[in-house]
Design an enzyme around this catalytic site. Structure first.
Site, PDB file in Angstrom:
ATOM      1  N   ASP A 194      -5.272  -4.042   4.494  1.00 45.83           N
ATOM      2  CA  ASP A 194      -5.851  -3.670   5.777  1.00 45.83           C
ATOM      3  C   ASP A 194      -7.369  -3.839   5.826  1.00 45.83           C
ATOM      4  O   ASP A 194      -7.930  -4.084   6.880  1.00 45.83           O
ATOM      5  CB  ASP A 194      -5.464  -2.234   6.161  1.00 45.83           C
ATOM      6  N   ASP A 202      -9.585  -6.959   1.467  1.00 46.63           N
ATOM      7  CA  ASP A 202      -8.221  -7.373   1.151  1.00 46.63           C
ATOM      8  C   ASP A 202      -7.973  -8.835   1.522  1.00 46.63           C
ATOM      9  O   ASP A 202      -6.965  -9.411   1.120  1.00 46.63           O
ATOM     10  CB  ASP A 202      -7.208  -6.503   1.910  1.00 46.63           C
ATOM     11  N   ASP A 231       0.858  -1.181   0.000  1.00 43.19           N
ATOM     12  CA  ASP A 231       0.000   0.000   0.000  1.00 43.19           C
ATOM     13  C   ASP A 231       0.886   1.220   0.000  1.00 43.19           C
ATOM     14  O   ASP A 231       2.055   1.131   0.323  1.00 43.19           O
ATOM     15  CB  ASP A 231      -0.747   0.111   1.336  1.00 43.19           C
TER      16      ASP A 231
HETATM   17  P1  ATP Z   1      -3.235   3.240  -0.128  1.00 44.13           P
HETATM   18  O1  ATP Z   1      -3.457   2.046  -0.968  1.00 44.13           O
HETATM   19  O2  ATP Z   1      -2.197   4.134  -0.639  1.00 44.13           O
HETATM   20  O3  ATP Z   1      -3.147   2.976   1.316  1.00 44.13           O
HETATM   21  P2  ATP Z   1      -5.779   3.524   0.179  1.00 44.13           P
HETATM   22  O4  ATP Z   1      -6.011   2.190  -0.378  1.00 44.13           O
HETATM   23  O5  ATP Z   1      -5.807   3.784   1.632  1.00 44.13           O
HETATM   24  O6  ATP Z   1      -4.484   4.104  -0.367  1.00 44.13           O
HETATM   25  P3  ATP Z   1      -8.297   4.195   0.020  1.00 44.13           P
HETATM   26  O7  ATP Z   1      -8.404   4.335   1.480  1.00 44.13           O
HETATM   27  O8  ATP Z   1      -8.851   3.029  -0.675  1.00 44.13           O
HETATM   28  O9  ATP Z   1      -6.840   4.421  -0.441  1.00 44.13           O
HETATM   29  O10 ATP Z   1      -8.891   5.473  -0.583  1.00 44.13           O
HETATM   30  C1  ATP Z   1      -9.033   5.572  -1.964  1.00 44.13           C
HETATM   31  C2  ATP Z   1      -9.528   6.946  -2.264  1.00 44.13           C
HETATM   32  O11 ATP Z   1     -10.746   7.155  -1.579  1.00 44.13           O
HETATM   33  C3  ATP Z   1      -8.610   8.035  -1.776  1.00 44.13           C
HETATM   34  O12 ATP Z   1      -7.645   8.371  -2.755  1.00 44.13           O
HETATM   35  C4  ATP Z   1      -9.567   9.161  -1.534  1.00 44.13           C
HETATM   36  O13 ATP Z   1      -9.800   9.820  -2.738  1.00 44.13           O
HETATM   37  C5  ATP Z   1     -10.835   8.466  -1.098  1.00 44.13           C
HETATM   38  N1  ATP Z   1     -10.960   8.464   0.354  1.00 44.13           N
HETATM   39  C6  ATP Z   1     -10.144   7.884   1.246  1.00 44.13           C
HETATM   40  N2  ATP Z   1     -10.561   8.052   2.491  1.00 44.13           N
HETATM   41  C7  ATP Z   1     -11.688   8.762   2.420  1.00 44.13           C
HETATM   42  C8  ATP Z   1     -12.631   9.260   3.380  1.00 44.13           C
HETATM   43  N3  ATP Z   1     -12.458   9.052   4.693  1.00 44.13           N
HETATM   44  N4  ATP Z   1     -13.662   9.962   2.940  1.00 44.13           N
HETATM   45  C9  ATP Z   1     -13.840  10.164   1.633  1.00 44.13           C
HETATM   46  N5  ATP Z   1     -13.020   9.721   0.695  1.00 44.13           N
HETATM   47  C10 ATP Z   1     -11.954   9.030   1.050  1.00 44.13           C
END
Ligand code: ATP
Length: 890
Positions: free
Chosen positions: A623, A627, A331
């Protein structure tokens, strides 16, 4: 609280339940919780009974070899060889004790690991959300449930948002059950109690808040008293391979021993009792019965070393697999970056602001880019407000984040803009919400404003928000802004708002399908972790490819990949592009591409499979709930200890306590060390057994006097296996361990080099033993003295050979090599003391028929040992020059 009530929580209305439990929506206070804990007991299920130590000890004797030895001891005793019988019994006992202690240590190390990742849950105590160990949850606690949580106790739900619970653990039903807070019929079956969430089941999606009604063995799962987590078996493919090897060895040796015995008695005319004891001793000497135990210890030490570096192993085989890892899929957020978000840019339709400050402390100010007057500052207000109202996070008094880091950054931003978060949130009452989910990448809240107006506040990935916008939306301009922020490495979030009809009480996806007014976008910075940058450099030198798989925007991901030097010229592919690829092209693409952006969990699964199809051993981080399949598919599924869900942790082989990429690389380093040490243990142990056995067999076949008595063979095994055999398990890593390419997945444990080593060393030891035996006899010593020479020769040769084995990949003749480690030195001290006793103590002379040796003899033995070691060092150098063996090339 009577028993009838206890069973019917589902049929009561929430206020009644709270009354019965003497609690409220604000939860208990800490003292109350403490009191209840002492009344109700801890929220745990009775553990399955551990094996009694006595049984574990007795099991050490449950071994064909031991039966054999005990039979021989009995025979020896009956035939009047009482001393031999006693020595055999002592050897068997000491062996059993050593095995028992070793096994216990290994088991302890592993169970300590389990405790390190004991599950926690979020409860409301003293009016604050807190993480407490699941064991401390008490009836009356208010718990927050989120996707991926394992439900900590039986909970009566008070509030739900799209809550789906997978109850397969309890009801066997594989389709997740929808939950709500309304009371259900008193007679509803367990699977139909929609208002309850039961201990041990899993939140598949959505959020909920509930009150704990039953804990520990009074929960439904406790009543059927089934353990949720089965105890992991203490075995790995490698251990099974070695166990099998030892067992096959026993069979072959047994047959060989019978033949040798017959030959000794009928052809060579040995006294049959003497022959029996000698043959048994050789057989015992040859079978590496202690090997599985030593290897378990080596694995357990690896597990401990990994834990010290924040990587907790949940499944023992991962220790081995880690050493062979050739690709790490990781990630981005929180693993490669710090996951400490700060809003840097705020862009509305007509204005762009830069915001100063770092971290969550609200020290910083808005600066309007370009021209504009102070009045225009007000342009930021709607988007800042939206950020505060579509938000579950809080800031603690020390300005640390409580909740999602991006949301905490939005609270900090609101403070910088002069808003009072608590006041504003109080004025806009929550009505309903759609929780964030990586599958649709947005979150929405429905709130009722001060004037009674109802509005939906939405935030999420720009694409998700842009798709909800009305017709007057200028997509080209906004996409350009998103790309610009992404190129700076900023994580971009878009914000929108929609006025709803008065009285509207719920919100669904259809309400947001269009007509959402875009308020603007924000760019968040999240600096890379410095240790991740060096860990990536280490991976690159160790021949391990690193793939970033992120839900984030392609431009942001690529910018971060460049900042951390992920690959020379990182190439990026989005989830949508990946979907368009057929399997065969995908296999090729995953080799080349190092950044996968805007992916969802299904993409992760496809990427792992494609990498594995190309022969890679893949470690993959994860996480979320979704997944779990890719974590299971990966060779080393790695869950985040802090932000990971229970579901992800349970699917994973390894849990990172600090969510840090560098910890994965450290675990690989330790995994490589473990594998090296296992090879060292083997390449030291087998020739030890081989050398003495061959010497005795030659004596019987050729018909000369035995170079060692049976009890002496047992003595050598005992002295060496309990000491030197074990120290190799503690060996530190060889230098340059992360400059070698990963070992091929199908590499045999006994590589051609090790096989060669085993044969050469066995023959050299035989040569040294027989050489000194005949030297002694030729010099006119009696048989007993000549045998004492042989025993000392073998032990000394093994000590020198140990130094040789400590470095399989490089020369051992260095300061570091000569000095050894404390455990090496301690073991040698024990062996030397034991040998001195064996040679000079009168009672040992009587017991083992040994004789004191002179100084010259001692010097000769040591000289031969040194010569042997130098010879093997020279052999390593020559072989390296010749380039015959792969592992000597690196
Ligand atoms: P990484 O793989 O780098 O850890 P991630 O998988 O955590 O990233 P996600 O959490 O899936 O990324 O989030 C994907 C997208 O969703 C983010 O790029 C953001 O645009 C949006 N996002 C993340 N968290 C929130 C939230 N709490 N509220 C609204 N949108 C969100």
């Amino acid at each position: 609280m009577d028993a009838a009530q206890a069973r019917d929580w589902h049929a009561h209305h929430p206020p009644e339940v709270l009354d019965i439990l003497e609690t409220s929506e604000h939860g208990l206070t800490s003292p109350e919780a403490g009191e209840r804990l002492s009344v109700h007991g801890p929220n745990t299920l009775p553990a399955t009974a551990a094996r009694h130590p006595l049984f574990r000890f007795l099991e050490q004797f449950n071994n064909a070899l031991i039966y054999f030895l005990l039979a021989a001891a009995t025979a020896a005793f009956v035939l009047g060889h009482a001393v031999d019988a006693v020595v055999i019994i002592v050897v068997v006992l000491v062996n059993a004790i050593v095995g028992f202690i070793q096994e216990g240590k290994a088991e302890q190390a592993l169970s300590a690991m389990q405790d390190m990742i004991a599950p926690h849950t979020r409860v409301l105590r003293d009016g604050r959300r807190q993480e407490v160990p699941v064991g401390e949850v008490v009836p009356g606690d208010i718990v927050h449930l989120e996707a991926g949580d394992r439900i900590p106790a039986d909970v009566r739900l008070l509030e739900t948002h799209g809550l789906l619970v997978d109850e397969a653990a309890l009801t066997g039903e594989s389709v997740a059950a929808e939950k709500h807070h309304a009371a259900v019929d008193m007679t509803a079956a367990l699977g139909d109690r929609r208002s309850m969430a039961f201990s041990g089941t899993l939140v598949a999606a959505g959020q909920g808040v509930g009150v704990v009604v039953e804990t520990g063995s009074r929960t439904q799962i406790g009543r059927i008293s089934r353990m949720l987590q089965s105890v992991e078996r203490l075995t790995t493919p490698l251990l099974r391979q070695i166990d099998g090897f030892a067992r096959r060895c026993t069979a072959v040796v047994f047959t060989g021993a019978v033949l040798l015995f017959l030959f000794a008695v009928f052809v060579r005319g040995f006294e049959w009792t003497d022959a029996l004891i000698a043959v048994v001793a050789v057989a015992v000497g040859v079978v590496p019965e202690g090997l599985p135990a030593v290897i378990t210890i080596t694995l357990a030490i690896g597990v401990r070393r990994m834990a010290a570096r924040n990587a907790v192993i949940r499944k023992l085989p991962a220790v081995e697999t880690l050493g062979a890892t050739s690709v790490i899929c990781t990630d981005k957020t929180g693993t490669l970056t710090r996951n400490e978000m700060t809003v840097r840019h705020v862009a509305t339709a007509d204005h762009v602001f830069t915001v100063s400050g770092t971290g969550y402390a609200p020290d910083g100010a808005f600066t309007l880019e370009g021209e504009g007057d102070a009045a225009e500052t007000a342009a930021r207000d709607p988007i800042v407000l939206c950020g505060l109202l579509c938000n579950d996070a809080n800031l603690r008094p020390d300005w640390s984040a409580d909740g999602d880091p991006m949301e905490a950054a939005l609270v900090s931003l609101a403070l910088k803009a002069g808003l009072d978060p608590a006041g504003v949130r109080g004025a806009w009452k929550p009505v309903a919400k759609i929780p964030f989910d990586a599958a649709y990448r947005f979150m929405a809240t429905l709130r009722e404003g001060p004037a009674g107006e109802i509005a939906a506040f939405v935030k999420g990935a720009p694409e998700a928000l842009f798709a909800m916008a009305g017709a007057d939306f200028d997509s080209a301009a906004w996409n350009a802004r998103v790309a610009e922020a992404g190129a700076r490495g900023e994580r971009v979030l878009a914000f929108g708002m929609k006025r709803m009809a008065p009285g509207c009480g719920r919100i669904g996806f259809e309400d947001l399908a269009d007509g959402v007014t875009l308020l603007g976008i924000m760019g968040f910075i999240d600096p890379p972790r410095p240790e991740a940058i060096s860990a990536i450099a280490e991976c690159r030198s160790a021949g391990i490819a690193v793939k970033m798989i992120t839900g984030d925007h392609a431009a942001t991901a690529l910018a971060i990949a460049r900042q951390i030097d992920l690959a020379d010229d990182p190439e990026v592919m989005t989830g949508a592009e990946l979907d368009a690829l057929p399997e065969d092209r995908l296999a090729e693409a995953v080799q080349r591409v190092s950044v996968f952006a805007r992916t969802n969990p299904e993409h992760k699964l496809r990427i792992v499979r494609a990498l594995q199809a190309g022969g890679a051993i893949v470690a993959m981080t994860g996480d979320g709930v979704n997944d779990a399949p890719s974590l299971k598919q990966a060779d080393v599924g790695t869950a985040m200890g802090r932000k990971g869900t229970d579901v992800a942790k349970e699917a994973a082989e390894m849990v990172l306590l600090d969510d840090n990429f560098a910890s994965i690389v450290n675990a690989v380093y330790e995994g490589r060390t473990v594998y090296d040490n296992i090879r060292k243990v083997i390449s030291w142990t087998i020739p030890t057994n081989g050398g003495e056995a061959v010497a005795v067999i030659i004596a019987i076949l050729a018909g000369f006097a035995m170079p060692m008595s049976a009890t002496q063979i047992l003595w050598i095994n005992l002295v060496l296996s309990a000491t030197l055999g074990l120290v190799l398990a503690f060996e530190p890593s060889e230098p340059g361990i992360m400059r070698r390419p990963p070992r091929p997945a199908n590499a045999p444990l006994l590589s051609p080099f090790l096989l060669w080593r085993v044969i050469v060393v066995s023959l050299l030891l035989t040569g040294a033993a027989l050489g000194i035996f005949f030297y002694g006899l030729a010099a006119g010593r009696d048989l007993e003295t000549a045998r004492t020479l042989v025993v000392n020769m073998l032990v000394v040769a093994e000590i020198f050979y140990l130094f040789n084995v400590r470095y399989l990949h490089m020369t051992s003749i260095t300061w570091r090599g000569a000095l050894g480690t404390p455990s090496v030195l301690a073991a040698i001290a024990v062996v030397v003391a034991a040998q001195l006793l064996f040679t000079y103590a009168p009672f040992m002379n009587a017991l083992f028929e040994s004789r004191p040796l002179g100084v010259i003899d001692g010097a000769l033995i040591i000289a031969v040992g040194v010569a042997l070691m130098l010879l093997l060092e020279a052999e390593k150098t020559v072989l390296r020059r010749l380039g015959w063996f792969e592992e000597l090339k690196a």
